[in-house]
Design an enzyme around this catalytic site. Structure first.
Site, PDB file in Angstrom:
ATOM      1  N   HIS A 178       0.582   8.994   7.339  1.00  0.00           N
ATOM      2  CA  HIS A 178       1.920   8.577   7.757  1.00  0.00           C
ATOM      3  C   HIS A 178       2.849   9.763   8.013  1.00  0.00           C
ATOM      4  O   HIS A 178       3.918   9.599   8.600  1.00  0.00           O
ATOM      5  CB  HIS A 178       2.563   7.682   6.683  1.00  0.00           C
ATOM      6  CG  HIS A 178       1.923   6.334   6.557  1.00  0.00           C
ATOM      7  ND1 HIS A 178       1.186   5.966   5.457  1.00  0.00           N
ATOM      8  CD2 HIS A 178       1.895   5.281   7.398  1.00  0.00           C
ATOM      9  CE1 HIS A 178       0.734   4.735   5.628  1.00  0.00           C
ATOM     10  NE2 HIS A 178       1.154   4.291   6.795  1.00  0.00           N
ATOM     11  N   LYS A 235       0.852  -1.182   0.000  1.00  0.00           N
ATOM     12  CA  LYS A 235       0.000   0.000   0.000  1.00  0.00           C
ATOM     13  C   LYS A 235       0.892   1.237   0.000  1.00  0.00           C
ATOM     14  O   LYS A 235       1.938   1.248   0.643  1.00  0.00           O
ATOM     15  CB  LYS A 235      -0.915   0.019   1.227  1.00  0.00           C
ATOM     16  CG  LYS A 235      -1.956  -1.085   1.239  1.00  0.00           C
ATOM     17  CD  LYS A 235      -2.872  -0.937   2.431  1.00  0.00           C
ATOM     18  CE  LYS A 235      -3.949  -2.013   2.462  1.00  0.00           C
ATOM     19  NZ  LYS A 235      -4.861  -1.865   3.624  1.00  0.00           N
ATOM     20  N   HIS A 294       0.355   7.240   2.850  1.00  0.00           N
ATOM     21  CA  HIS A 294      -0.661   8.279   2.689  1.00  0.00           C
ATOM     22  C   HIS A 294      -0.423   9.413   3.683  1.00  0.00           C
ATOM     23  O   HIS A 294       0.527   9.385   4.473  1.00  0.00           O
ATOM     24  CB  HIS A 294      -2.065   7.686   2.836  1.00  0.00           C
ATOM     25  CG  HIS A 294      -2.283   6.938   4.119  1.00  0.00           C
ATOM     26  ND1 HIS A 294      -2.465   7.568   5.334  1.00  0.00           N
ATOM     27  CD2 HIS A 294      -2.321   5.610   4.391  1.00  0.00           C
ATOM     28  CE1 HIS A 294      -2.637   6.672   6.287  1.00  0.00           C
ATOM     29  NE2 HIS A 294      -2.546   5.472   5.740  1.00  0.00           N
TER      30      HIS A 294
END
Length: 363
Positions: A97, A91, A94
């Site tokens: 984070h 993943k 985003h």
């Protein structure tokens, strides 16, 4: 301002209200002569304003210019683990984070500046049932993956494709579960496939870290797989686990919910992984302190983790475990910041936009 706070607490204990300005006056009278101070003024309801002597400020600035910024003496060098950033493999990083990454790096730099031995740990989400579907999808899409590196440029899209098949194709779902068993069993071909997915993700993560000048040591959940079996045996032997509907739970006095250490199917959980990680850091690596830089939504989990770890003897009285919590990034609707389509904002896109806006400001 401190005088106001002190007055309120003193008044509360004695049951008698005290004028904050009178307290400020009394505190000022007790200060005596301080070389660095030019004067002290009492303002408002009882604030103390301190004015430094220009000669003192000049001496401090001159010292910094000549000798640089120096930390205070370090009486005892400590071994500190700082757990931060922690994205999930397959993943994209985003916007959520960003805070953990920046705050964690800042905490690490401060401890390093003070002379402590700091381990910057990236606790990656690199293990679990989702890898079964990723591996099964990789086998179908790139059957020659063992000899030819698969050209996966968008791992996020690859993940969505695998998830769609997992939810809609029973045969694929069954094969994905089989691949999880193979992975946990140490099948060499499946391990190679898993490592390929991890490497692709890490290459993308590292591009972000390089842009932000962040140094991290990856140590994901996969690292603790064999250690989880050991922690379960230790807890069982110590009589700390209670059976409930096929599960093994760890109850902590004062906490409303228990930790689930073993699921009814015999599998492990995030609780098990975190206990194993804490054992490794505090017992095996003899850390003096472990700081978890994770959003405040995980406060209950860390309260439970720390209480349980102290109860079973993973954390000694002279060791510290700290949750450095922070808020989440919110949009104008006061909910978690997302794109108009409802997707999480990619950190790469956020950094690109920030750079673009800064460039426009310069022109």
């Amino acid at each position: 301002r401190e005088a106001v706070v002190s007055t309120q607490s003193t008044g509360g204990k004695s049951g008698k209200k005290t004028n904050p300005r009178e307290v400020a006056t009394a505190l000022n009278a007790q200060l005596g002569e301080i070389d660095a101070l030019e004067k002290v003024e009492i303002t408002g309801p009882g604030f103390l304003n301190f004015f430094l002597k220009p000669s003192f400020v000049c001496a401090q600035v001159q010292d910094i210019l000549l000798n640089g910024v120096r930390p205070p003496p370090c009486d005892k060098k400590s071994r500190v683990f700082v757990d931060f950033s922690s994205p999930n493999i397959a993943k994209e990083m985003h916007v959520g984070h960003l805070r953990s990454t920046i705050i964690g790096d800042t905490i690490s730099r401060l401890f390093e500046f003070l002379g402590h031995d700091v381990e910057r740990v990236n606790h990656l989400g690199d293990w679990g049932t989702q890898f079964g579907m990723l591996i099964a999808h990789l086998e179908d899409m790139f059957p020659n993956y063992a000899t030819e590196s698969p050209p996966i440029s968008d791992l996020q899209m690859f993940y969505k494709e695998a998830k769609k098949r997992f939810d809609g194709e029973p045969d694929f779902k069954q094969r994905a579960y089989k691949r999880v068993v193979d992975l946990q069993g140490g099948n060499e071909e499946i391990i190679k496939c898993w490592k390929m997915i991890v490497d692709i993700s890490m290459a993308e993560f590292n591009k972000i870290y390089e842009r932000l000048d962040i140094k991290l040591t990856p140590c994901g959940e996969s690292f603790y797989q064999s250690r989880m079996e050991g922690i379960v045996k230790r807890l069982d032997a110590g009589g700390h686990l209670q059976a409930s509907e096929g599960c093994k739970l760890l109850f902590v006095e004062g906490e409303e919910v228990p930790m689930m250490i073993v699921k009814s199917d015999g599998g492990f959980t995030y609780d098990t992984s975190d206990m194993a990680a804490l054992h490794y850091r505090m017992v095996d690596e003899r850390a003096d302190m472990c700081v978890y830089v994770v959003d405040s939504g995980q406060s209950l989990h860390f309260n439970l983790l720390f209480s349980a770890a102290k109860k079973v003897g993973l954390v000694r009285d002279d060791q510290k475990v700290v949750h450095a919590g922070f808020g989440v990034v919110l949009g104008e609707d006061r909910k978690k910041f997302k794109t108009r389509s409802g997707d999480t904002v990619k950190l790469k896109d956020l950094l690109d936009e920030g750079l673009e806006r800064a460039e426009k400001k310069k022109k």
